[in-house]
Scaffold this motif. Structure first.
Motif, short mmCIF file in Angstrom:
data_model
loop_
_atom_site.label_atom_id
_atom_site.label_comp_id
_atom_site.label_asym_id
_atom_site.label_seq_id
_atom_site.Cartn_x
_atom_site.Cartn_y
_atom_site.Cartn_z
N GLY A 172 0.80 -1.23 0.00
CA GLY A 172 0.00 0.00 0.00
C GLY A 172 0.83 1.27 0.00
O GLY A 172 2.04 1.25 0.22
N TRP B 209 1.39 0.51 -3.96
CA TRP B 209 -0.04 0.22 -4.11
C TRP B 209 -0.27 -1.02 -4.97
O TRP B 209 -1.31 -1.66 -4.88
CB TRP B 209 -0.79 1.44 -4.66
CG TRP B 209 -0.35 1.91 -6.02
CD1 TRP B 209 0.53 2.90 -6.28
CD2 TRP B 209 -0.74 1.38 -7.30
NE1 TRP B 209 0.71 3.04 -7.64
CE2 TRP B 209 -0.06 2.12 -8.29
CE3 TRP B 209 -1.60 0.36 -7.71
CZ2 TRP B 209 -0.22 1.86 -9.65
CZ3 TRP B 209 -1.76 0.11 -9.06
CH2 TRP B 209 -1.07 0.85 -10.02
N ASP C 279 -1.39 -3.89 -2.98
CA ASP C 279 -2.63 -3.76 -2.21
C ASP C 279 -3.82 -4.08 -3.12
O ASP C 279 -4.14 -3.31 -4.02
CB ASP C 279 -2.71 -2.32 -1.67
CG ASP C 279 -3.95 -2.07 -0.83
OD1 ASP C 279 -4.85 -2.95 -0.79
OD2 ASP C 279 -4.03 -1.00 -0.23
N SER D 10 0.66 -2.85 6.33
CA SER D 10 0.08 -1.88 5.41
C SER D 10 0.68 -0.50 5.65
O SER D 10 0.72 -0.04 6.78
CB SER D 10 -1.45 -1.83 5.60
OG SER D 10 -1.94 -0.64 5.05
#
Ligand code: SOE
Length: 380
Positions: A173, A178, A181, A224
């Motif tokens: 993330g 990203w 994620d 995260s």
């Protein structure tokens, strides 16, 4: 000279490749239109301001709705993460803007279809950035296939191998990560890397009929960057699939971010009745070609250095024998798009072309889950 005013959304790696293409375009391609870097947009204001200075954007926006509403913007380029492609593209189409969108088109086929309907209803030029089509050796492969040099095609084989997510300490993330994620990327290697292989394959070898796949998530939990918590990993770290093309050929595709030693090894090979071709991104200016109809004693794999002025795009660059690289594929893509806007002829891969790739990705993920062969759906 006509102008196209550009508003680009997203200051990451892809924002750089697209901005670089705009800056090179007019120096190398004689077109009747020039692009103007009007505005860069990113929710991170200071980052956007620095990006504007580096690449020469005239202004900065931090809200993409405002960018789309601007009357002085003709073309919206989406280089933001996958989960906001659809929302941006649909709003941009409604505002009558042309759109270039980074791959993959969307988070899934359903979203992709809404994007296709939006651009087609608005009648705006649209393109998805599957840049590898415009590496000269790949464009030449397309020409050889269209000329019938390979004859009937039996096999298509593609791989895209990387090794950058092997460490279990790599978080998921946020800005640079990203892609790990699932809520933002939609999938792992399937949407990020296999999508490239699928786009090239559909272009070179036609539509895929059915697929069967397997995938794995090797690291099950990562911290995260967004919440600071350790969270379940939802992406596919590796995915391989078998495919049957509508032309009767058989294919294998493999992608992983766990192939130690490989950074971006995209390779493909096509075996036809008369000839075979092979290509490797780490040696991107070469096309390997085997012609069975050559005289027996001379028969063998030729390694064609695709740098001569009669090779695709090469007359635009230096002198024969001097090679170009990865970033030039984005310049070629932009040149073709701008020419298409000028002539009114759509340039692929359009959103509709990319929807087909998206549907193959969806089928691959579905099959990896169920273990069954899955047929690629068309429009209902
Ligand atoms: C991922 O590492 C990535 O940057 C992809 O997102 C690009 O599309 C690919 O061309 C290179 O690898």
């Amino acid at each position: 000279m006509k102008t196209i005013n550009v508003g680009l959304i997203g200051c990451g790696f892809m924002g750089r490749t697209h901005s670089n293409a705009h800056n090179r375009l007019g120096n190398f391609f004689k077109l009747d239109t020039r692009t103007v870097l009007k505005a860069i947009c990113d929710s991170n204001g200071p980052k956007a301001t620095e990006f504007a200075q580096t690449w020469g954007y005239e202004s900065v926006e931090t809200d993409w709705h405002k960018l789309i509403a601007r009357k002085d913007i003709d073309l919206i380029e989406i280089t933001a993460p996958n989960n906001i492609h659809a929302e941006i593209a649909i709003e941009a189409a409604k505002a009558g803007k042309m759109i270039i969108c980074e791959k993959p088109l969307a988070m899934n086929g359903e979203q992709g279809l809404q994007m296709v309907e939006a651009v087609e209803k608005a009648g705006v030029p649209n393109l998805v950035s599957f840049n590898y089509r415009r590496i000269p050796a790949i464009t030449m492969a397309k020409k050889l296939i269209e000329e019938g040099k390979l004859g009937r095609i039996f096999h298509y084989r593609a791989k895209f191998l990387q090794d950058w997510t092997i460490s279990k300490d790599l978080p998921q993330g946020g800005d640079a990560l990203w892609r790990l994620d699932v809520k933002v990327a939609g999938s792992g290697v399937t949407g990020d890397l296999l999508a490239h292989c699928i786009d090239t394959a559909l272009w070179l070898n036609g539509s895929i009929d059915t697929v069967t796949a397997m995938s794995e998530t090797f690291i099950k939990e990562r911290k995260s960057n967004v919440t600071g918590q350790v969270e379940k990993v939802g992406i596919d770290d590796a995915c391989s699939f078998l495919a049957r093309f509508q032309n009767g050929s058989l294919a294998t595709f493999e992608s992983t971010r766990y192939a130690r030693g490989h950074k971006a090894l995209y390779t493909l090979e096509i075996n036809g009745e008369h000839a075979s071709i092979a290509w490797d991104l780490h040696d991107l200016h070469r096309l390997q070609y085997f012609e069975h109809r050559d005289p027996g004693q001379l028969r063998g794999w030729r390694s064609i250095h695709v740098t001569d002025s009669d090779h695709p795009y090469m007359s635009k660059w230096w002198v024969p024998g001097l090679q170009i690289g990865y970033e030039h594929s984005f310049v070629h893509q932009l040149a073709d798009f701008v020419e298409g806007v000028s002539s009114g002829k759509p340039v692929g891969p359009t959103f509709r072309d990319a929807l087909e790739t998206q549907r193959v990705c969806d089928a691959v993920l579905q099959s990896a889950h169920s273990g069954a062969w899955v047929k690629i759906p068309g429009d209902k």
